[in-house]
Design an enzyme around this catalytic site. Structure first.
Site, PDB file in Angstrom:
ATOM      1  N   SER A 254      -1.916   1.167   4.576  1.00  0.00           N
ATOM      2  CA  SER A 254      -1.825   2.363   5.402  1.00  0.00           C
ATOM      3  C   SER A 254      -2.466   3.521   4.670  1.00  0.00           C
ATOM      4  CB  SER A 254      -0.374   2.687   5.740  1.00  0.00           C
ATOM      5  OG  SER A 254       0.202   3.411   4.675  1.00  0.00           O
ATOM      6  N   LYS A 255      -2.685   4.577   5.432  1.00  0.00           N
ATOM      7  CA  LYS A 255      -3.379   5.728   4.852  1.00  0.00           C
ATOM      8  C   LYS A 255      -2.651   6.279   3.634  1.00  0.00           C
ATOM      9  CE  LYS A 255      -5.880   7.199   8.897  1.00  0.00           C
ATOM     10  NZ  LYS A 255      -5.638   7.946  10.106  1.00  0.00           N
ATOM     11  N   ARG A 256      -1.356   6.024   3.607  1.00  0.00           N
ATOM     12  CA  ARG A 256      -0.584   6.528   2.467  1.00  0.00           C
ATOM     13  C   ARG A 256      -1.066   5.921   1.147  1.00  0.00           C
ATOM     14  NH1 ARG A 256       4.364   4.430   3.238  1.00  0.00           N
ATOM     15  NH2 ARG A 256       3.739   3.689   5.291  1.00  0.00           N
TER      16      ARG A 256
END
Ligand code: GLU
Length: 479
Positions: A254-256
């Site tokens: 994920s972008k995290r």
């Protein structure tokens, strides 16, 4: 595949194109290329609150710079346009009204507070949280009155209570999802914009999309879409849900976990060839056990049958390996063009093409991405500065003997003879003539010409630097 293939990449402009989005775009593009079909870019900008300035330009530029050009889309208008959903509101309203008239959709006047309370109660009772259908049963008169009173509303689809949605996914086979798991999805929001679900179905139909290739996260929305297709009596496209992207520990990417934008990878010195190749293999593999593909190869080889069901591991070490391979193997003039900005940044004069290419041929063996190129090249251009420790080596009696011998010997060579073969002979000759060998022989020359004891072999150094620069460098260190 006999029917016309028309596919679309339908990003929401909520950020820069990331590698996951690129994979979806690429697979759509490849399917179109393989079957001489049409690849459409559609901007799904119906959620105005999530719009990110500059993201449409970034999406288009990233795709085009990677060679994934689209046939229809923004600034490439065709019969099915416009390709920005925000410019198609009238079309959606017409279809929303049709659904309301047919009884397949209804006005919902519930306030945010009501919905919050509903959700809290469901959670407390451990029920699936979904809209409870309160406004389903409003009479025509009640609706009319509320509309006349300007009460804010949304429109929801009327999901059947006990239907099993059964559909075929070209990767997963038969998929069954019960309607009780699916809520009465909002299709038109209070701001007059449709939601993704309605807009995507209407557009996929009007744009004559034959295959919907999209991320697995949309699998559970498919019943909502099938419901709409059935309500409009339209034929559904073929469904293809692409496997999730996973980290090496199999957690969801994920972008995290970092900046996965294409732009970021290009900035970090990854080649478009490597990015495309790497992304293509995130969930697809060819019949043979092969890792390296150009975009053209992929357009021929790609097939839906070879997309896998299980999550695709995003392994950056594989991208590094591919990038290194492309850097080492692509045409040196092309690599030279790509590297130029890094030399410009350091004000290194690379106008001597011959020297530049020789420098790169050697330096590209040492790197995995282009940002490292000057680290392995600048010593061929900048003046050599030696530490005291190195100076001590160079100033020793043996070293001076070696350097002097070289200076004299190389001075005798005319420019036409300055070729690797001759330089190799000379390097060997020096050992005999000076009676000095091993590191006592190699270190002073390398230090004077390259600034380090370890590095390229002597003939290569001489060849890269050329006669004039070699002589100048030697002179600097001969006492
Ligand atoms: N706008 C959706 C997204 O950004 C597209 C999903 C689809 O391809 O249907 O993921």
């Amino acid at each position: 595949m006999n029917d016309k293939v028309r596919v679309r990449f339908a990003p929401s402009p909520t950020g820069y194109l990331h590698l996951g989005g690129l994979r979806t775009a690429l697979y759509n593009y490849l399917l179109a290329k393989k079957y001489n079909g049409t690849f459409i870019l559609r901007i799904e900008d119906t959620d105005q609150t999530r719009f990110v300035e500059g993201s449409v330009d970034n999406l288009i530029n990233s795709l085009v710079s990677l060679g994934i050009d689209f046939d229809e889309g923004p600034y490439k208008e065709s019969d099915c346009g416009p390709y920005f959903q925000s410019q198609r509101l009238e079309i959606y309203h017409k279809y929303v009204n049709q659904l309301i008239e047919q009884g397949d959709a209804y006005y919902c006047f519930c306030t945010k507070e009501e919905l919050d309370t509903m959700r809290a109660e469901q959670q407390a009772n451990k029920l699936t949280t979904k809209y409870n259908g309160k406004c389903r049963n409003l009479s025509k008169e009640q609706v009319k009155q509320k509309l006349a009173d300007n009460e804010p509303y949304v429109v929801r689809m009327k999901m059947p209570d006990d239907k099993i949605f059964n559909f075929n996914d070209l990767i997963r086979g038969q998929v069954e999802i019960a309607s009780e798991l699916v809520e009465d999805q909002v299709i038109l929001k209070a701001d007059g914009f449709p939601t993704y679900h309605l807009a995507a179905v209407v557009d996929d139909h009007l744009m004559e999309i034959s295959h919907v290739l999209r991320g697995e996260e949309w699998l559970y929305s498919t019943p909502k879409h099938i419901f709409l297709y059935e309500a409009f009596k339209w034929e559904t496209p073929k469904w293809v849900h692409l496997p999730l992207l996973l980290n090496t520990d199999r957690s969801k990417l994920s972008k995290r976990h970092g900046d996965f934008s294409v732009k970021n990878y290009l900035n970090k010195g990854y080649l478009k060839e490597a990015i495309i190749n790497f992304v293509a293999l995130l969930g697809w593999h060819a019949a043979e056990d092969r890792e390296l593909y150009t975009l053209d190869d992929l357009s021929e080889e790609f097939s839906i049958e070879r997309i896998s069901k299980s999550g695709a591991i995003f392994d950056i070490t594989k991208l590094d390996w591919m990038n290194g391979w492309y850097i080492r193997n692509l045409d040196i003039a092309y690599i030279g063009e790509l590297c130029k900005p890094y030399f410009d940044d350091e004000d290194i004069d690379i106008s001597n093409k011959q020297k530049y290419h020789k420098v790169l041929v050697r330096a590209r063996d040492q790197i995995t991405n282009l940002t490292q190129i000057t680290e392995h090249s600048r010593m061929f251009y900048n003046d050599i500065q030696l530490s005291n420790e190195f100076l001590e080596i160079v100033n020793s009696e043996d070293s001076q003997k070696v350097l002097n011998w070289y200076l004299e010997r190389l001075n005798q060579i005319d420019l036409n003879s300055w070729i690797k073969e001759n330089l190799t002979v000379i390097s060997k000759e020096g050992i005999k003539e000076t009676g000095i060998k091993g590191k006592n022989y190699f270190f002073p020359i390398r230090l004077a010409l390259f600034g380090d004891c370890h590095g390229p072999d002597i003939p290569m150094l001489l060849d890269i630097l050329g006669k004039e620069e070699t002589i100048n460098r030697l002179k600097k260190f001969v006492i």
